[in-house]
Design a protein around this motif. Structure first.
Motif, mmCIF file in Angstrom:
data_model
loop_
_atom_site.group_PDB
_atom_site.id
_atom_site.type_symbol
_atom_site.label_atom_id
_atom_site.label_comp_id
_atom_site.label_asym_id
_atom_site.label_seq_id
_atom_site.Cartn_x
_atom_site.Cartn_y
_atom_site.Cartn_z
ATOM 1 N N UNK A 1 1.415 -1.210 -0.069
ATOM 2 C CA UNK A 1 -0.075 -0.356 -0.646
ATOM 3 C C UNK A 1 0.455 1.318 0.120
ATOM 4 N N UNK A 2 2.024 1.022 0.790
ATOM 5 C CA UNK A 2 2.563 2.617 0.651
ATOM 6 C C UNK A 2 2.950 3.067 -0.765
ATOM 7 N N UNK A 3 3.754 1.165 -1.169
ATOM 8 C CA UNK A 3 4.132 2.138 -2.501
ATOM 9 C C UNK A 3 3.391 2.853 -3.240
ATOM 10 N N UNK A 4 2.305 2.004 -3.305
ATOM 11 C CA UNK A 4 1.173 2.119 -4.923
ATOM 12 C C UNK A 4 0.813 3.844 -3.656
ATOM 13 N N UNK A 5 0.518 4.300 -2.849
ATOM 14 C CA UNK A 5 0.463 5.285 -2.397
ATOM 15 C C UNK A 5 1.414 6.511 -2.079
ATOM 16 N N UNK A 6 2.473 6.371 -2.386
ATOM 17 C CA UNK A 6 4.139 7.455 -2.607
ATOM 18 C C UNK A 6 3.847 7.486 -4.061
ATOM 19 N N UNK A 7 3.893 6.262 -4.476
ATOM 20 C CA UNK A 7 3.434 6.437 -6.376
ATOM 21 C C UNK A 7 2.649 7.536 -6.747
ATOM 22 N N UNK A 8 1.198 7.206 -5.935
ATOM 23 C CA UNK A 8 0.265 8.439 -7.064
ATOM 24 C C UNK A 8 0.603 9.481 -6.354
ATOM 25 N N UNK A 9 2.012 9.650 -4.687
ATOM 26 C CA UNK A 9 1.873 11.654 -4.874
ATOM 27 C C UNK A 9 2.967 11.610 -5.456
ATOM 28 N N UNK A 10 3.900 10.706 -6.087
ATOM 29 C CA UNK A 10 5.265 11.530 -6.969
ATOM 30 C C UNK A 10 4.014 11.680 -8.445
ATOM 31 N N UNK A 11 3.034 11.247 -8.652
ATOM 32 C CA UNK A 11 2.738 11.210 -9.877
ATOM 33 C C UNK A 11 1.457 12.573 -9.884
ATOM 34 N N UNK A 12 1.193 12.862 -9.328
ATOM 35 C CA UNK A 12 0.173 13.949 -8.652
ATOM 36 C C UNK A 12 1.156 15.550 -8.631
ATOM 37 N N UNK A 13 2.516 15.673 -9.056
ATOM 38 C CA UNK A 13 3.194 16.140 -8.473
ATOM 39 C C UNK A 13 2.663 17.474 -9.190
#
Ligand code: ADP
Length: 572
Positions: A465-477
C-alpha cells in the motif's frame, strides 16, 4: 501419394539429417544401401537351407529398416535392388527373385511405418516396453517377407509342400533376428544422446568390449570344455549388464552384435554350445537365443533409461526447489532493502511529525513548571490537564516511532489474520506527513465498518500500500490544487477484498499498464523501478492479484485483490 519432401526426409537424425539431398546424393545412398544389403545377404546365405533362399542368419532385414529410418523413404529402391540381385544369384527365376525382393521391401516398409507409429524415434528405447514393441513390430512385418518369399518358392516349384513349413519358419525367424540385432544400432545411432560415448569413457568402453569378445570367444570357440561353455552361456549377459551401467546404450548394443557375430561364426563351424550336426538347425537355435538376448538388453536399456530419467527429474526438481528458496530469500531481502529506501525518503516527513509532539511536550512541561513555581493550588485542575497533554503527546511520539520500527523490521513470511482497513490506515498515516508536505490529502474509504480480514504478512501488505500511495503522490506532483487527493477505496467482490489506490496525476498509457510491474521499469529520474515489481511478488505470494488501469477522468488506479479470510482478525 506422399509429397517428395516427406518421402525423402529421414525419420531420425542420420545421414540426411537437416540436409536437402540432391538426386545424385539420393542415388549414391540407394546404391550404398543396395550394396550393404547385397553383401550382408551373401554372407547370410552361406548358412541357407535348400534351395538357398531361406537362412537363419539374415542381417539385411535389420539393415533395410535401419537404412530407411536413417536415410528416409526415398532410398527404399536400394532394398529391392539388393534383394533382387542376391536372390537371382541363388538360381531362382527373375520373377521369383522379384517377388522375394518385393516381400523383403514390403516388410521393411511395414516395419518402418509401425516404428514411426509405436516408437518415439528421438529416444527409441527409453521404456522397457519399447524393446517388446520392436519385437512385435518385427514379428508382424517379417511375416510378409517370409510368406511372400517361401510362397513364391513353393508356387514356382523350388520347394515341395512339405518343405514349406520349415522354409517359412527359418525365413521368418532369420528376418526377425536380423531386425532385433541390427536395427536398434541404427536407431540408437540416430538418437544422438543414446549414442554419444564421452571421450573419457571411450577407452573403458573399448576395453569392456574386448573383454566381452574374449568371453564370447571362450564360450562359442570351444576354448573351454563343453560342459563349461554351456554353463557359461549367460556370462556375456553379465558383461552386458556391466556395459549397460557404465556406457551409453549404443555400446551395449554393439556388444550384443559382437556376441552375435562370434556366435554365428563359431556355431556355423560346428563349435560352441549350439553346434549340432546340421548347421542350419544350430543357427536356428542360436538366432532364437540371440533374439532373446537382444530383447532382454533392449528391455534393460529401457528400464535403466526410465530410471535415469526419473533421477534426472528428481535432481532437477531438487535444484528448482533450491533455486526457488534462494529466490524467495533474495526477494525478501530486496523487499527489506526497498523498505529501508522508502524509510529514508520518509524520514524528513517523520522528523517533522515527531517534532510536533516533542515541542508540545516541552511547552506543556514549561507551563506546568511555572504553575508549580507559583504554587497556586487553584490551578490544580489546569495542572492535571497539562500533565495529561504531556503524556498524550509522549504516547503519540512513541506511536510514531513504533510504526517506523515496525515498518523497517526485517520480516520473514509471518502471516496473521488482520483487518485490511487497519493496514490501509497504517500505510496512510505513515505517508500522511510526506503527503501534507506536498499539500496532498490521502483519504481512506472502507466500504463498510465491519472489518474485512485477510491472512497475510501484515508488514508486506502495508509495504504494498505504501508503494502504491507513494507512487500516487509522486504522480500528482504537477496536479492542480483540487485534484491533489489520493483516494484509497476498499470494496468486497465475492471472496476477495479489493483495495484501489486512485490518483488524479499524470496517468498511465494503455501500453504501459503491464510494463510498470516489470523489474527496473521506471520513468522517474531517481526511481529504482522495483516498487511495483516487489508489490506484485508480495501480492501473488499471498494468492492475490495486482493490476493498473487508467483513472475515470485522469490519473491512474492501482488495485490489489486479496482473498478474504473468514475466520476473523487476531490483531497484529
Ligand atoms: P519507481 O517508483 O522507482 O519508478 P515503481 O515500480 O514503483 O518504481 O514504478 C514504476 C513506474 O510505474 C514508475 O516509474 C511510473 O512510471 C509508473 N507508475 C507507478 N505508479 C504510477 C501512478 N500512480 N501513475 C502513473 N505512473 C505510475
Amino acid at each position: 501419394m506422399m509429397s517428395t519432401q516427406s518421402v525423402s526426409s529421414p525419420v531420425i537424425g542420420g545421414l540426411a539429417e537437416g540436409k536437402k539431398l540432391g538426386l545424385a546424393s539420393h542415388l549414391i545412398l540407394i546404391g550404398a544401401l543396395a550394396a550393404v544389403y547385397y553383401a550382408t545377404a551373401r554372407a547370410g546365405l552361406l548358412f541357407a537351407i535348400p534351395p538357398g533362399n531361406a537362412t537363419a542368419v539374415w542381417p539385411p532385414s535389420g539393415i533395410a529398416l535401419g537404412g530407411l529410418l536413417l536415410g528416409g523413404l526415398s532410398i527404399t529402391p536400394g532394398i529391392w535392388i539388393g534383394s533382387f540381385l542376391v536372390n537371382t544369384g541363388t538360381g531362382v527365376s527373375p520373377v521369383t527373385a522379384g517377388i522375394i525382393a518385393t516381400g523383403n521391401t514390403a516388410a521393411a516398409l511395414v516395419a518402418f511405418a509401425l516404428c514411426r507409429r509405436f516408437l518415439s524415434l528421438d529416444a527409441p528405447f527409453r521404456r522397457a516396453a519399447c524393446g517388446f514393441r520392436l519385437f512385435a513390430i518385427a514379428a508382424v512385418a517379417c511375416l510378409l517377407a517370409a510368406t511372400l518369399g517361401s510362397g513364391s518358392l513353393a508356387i514356382n516349384g523350388y520347394i515341395s509342400e512339405g518343405q514349406f513349413g520349415s522354409n517359412w519358419s527359418t525365413w521368418w525367424l532369420g528376418d526377425l533376428a536380423g531386425v532385433m540385432l541390427l536395427s536398434p544400432l541404427f536407431m540408437l545411432f540416430g538418437a544422438r544422446h543414446q549414442s554419444q560415448v564421452p571421450s573419457h569413457a571411450l577407452f573403458g568402453a573399448l576395453v569392456s568390449l574386448v573383454v566381452l569378445g574374449v568371453i564370447s570367444l571362450a564360450i562359442f570357440g570351444s576354448w573351454l570344455p563343453e560342459e563349461f561353455s554351456e554353463g557359461l552361456l549367460y556370462l556375456p549377459l553379465i558383461a552386458l549388464f556391466w556395459l549397460l551401467l557404465r556406457f551409453p546404450p549404443i555400446v551395449v548394443f554393439g556388444g550384443n552384435l559382437l556376441i552375435a557375430v562370434i556366435a554365428v561364426h563359431y556355431t556355423s563351424r560346428g563349435s560352441g554350445p549350439f553346434a549340432t550336426e546340421v548347421v542350419a538347425n544350430s543357427l536356428f537355435e542360436l538366432q532364437f537365443f540371440m533374439t532373446v538376448y537382444a530383447l532382454t538388453t533392449l528391455a534393460l536399456i529401457g528400464v535403466l533409461s526410465s530410471q535415469r530419467e526419473a533421477e534426472n527429474r528428481e535432481s532437477q526438481l531438487a535444484a528448482k526447489v533450491k533455486a526457488d528458496e534462494a529466490m524467495r530469500k533474495k526477494e525478501s531481502e530486496l523487499a527489506h532493502v526497498a523498505r529501508l529506501a522508502t524509510m529514508g525518503e520518509l524520514v524528513a516527513g517523520i522528523a517533522h511529525e515527531v517534532n510536533q509532539p516533542l515541542y508540545a511536550i516541552a511547552n506543556y512541561a514549561a507551563a506546568s513548571e511555572s504553575m508549580l513555581a507559583s504554587c497556586d493550588v487553584r490551578q490544580n485542575d489546569r495542572l492535571c490537564d497539562l500533565n495529561r497533554q504531556i503524556s498524550d503527546q509522549a504516547v503519540r511520539a512513541g506511536e510514531i516511532i513504533r510504526r517506523m520500527r515496525g515498518f523497517v523490521k526485517k520480516s520473514g513470511d509471518q502471516r496473521t489474520v488482520f483487518s485490511i482497513s487497519d493496514a490501509v490506515d497504517e500505510a496512510c498515516s505513515l505517508l500522511d506527513a510526506e503527503a501534507r508536505l506536498q499539500t496532498i490529502a490521502v483519504n481512506a474509504h472502507p466500504e463498510s465498518t465491519v472489518p474485512v480480514c485477510v491472512c497475510a504478512d501484515r508488514i508486506q501488505i502495508e509495504q504494498v500500500f505504501i508503494n502504491l500511495i507513494r507512487n500516487a503522490i509522486d504522480a500528482m506532483g504537477e496536479s492542480d490544487g483540487d485534484k491533489r487527493v489520493v483516494t484509497v477505496r476498499t470494496v468486497v467482490v465475492e471472496n476477495e477484498v479489493q483495495v484501489s489506490v486512485i490518483d488524479r496525476g499524470i496517468g498511465i498509457t494503455q501500453s504501459s499498464l503491464t510494463d510498470v510491474f516489470a523489474p527496473f521499469f521506471t520513468t522517474k529520474q531517481n526511481g529504482m523501478g522495483m516498487g511495483l515489481a516487489i508489490s506484485r511478488t508480495i501480492v501473488e505470494a499471498h494468492g492475490g492479484r495486482i493490476w493498473a488501469s487508467p483513472g475515470t477522468d485522469d490519473g491512474a488506479v492501482f488495485t490489489v485483490a486479496l482473498p478474504i479470510d473468514k475466520s476473523g482478525a487476531d490483531g497484529r
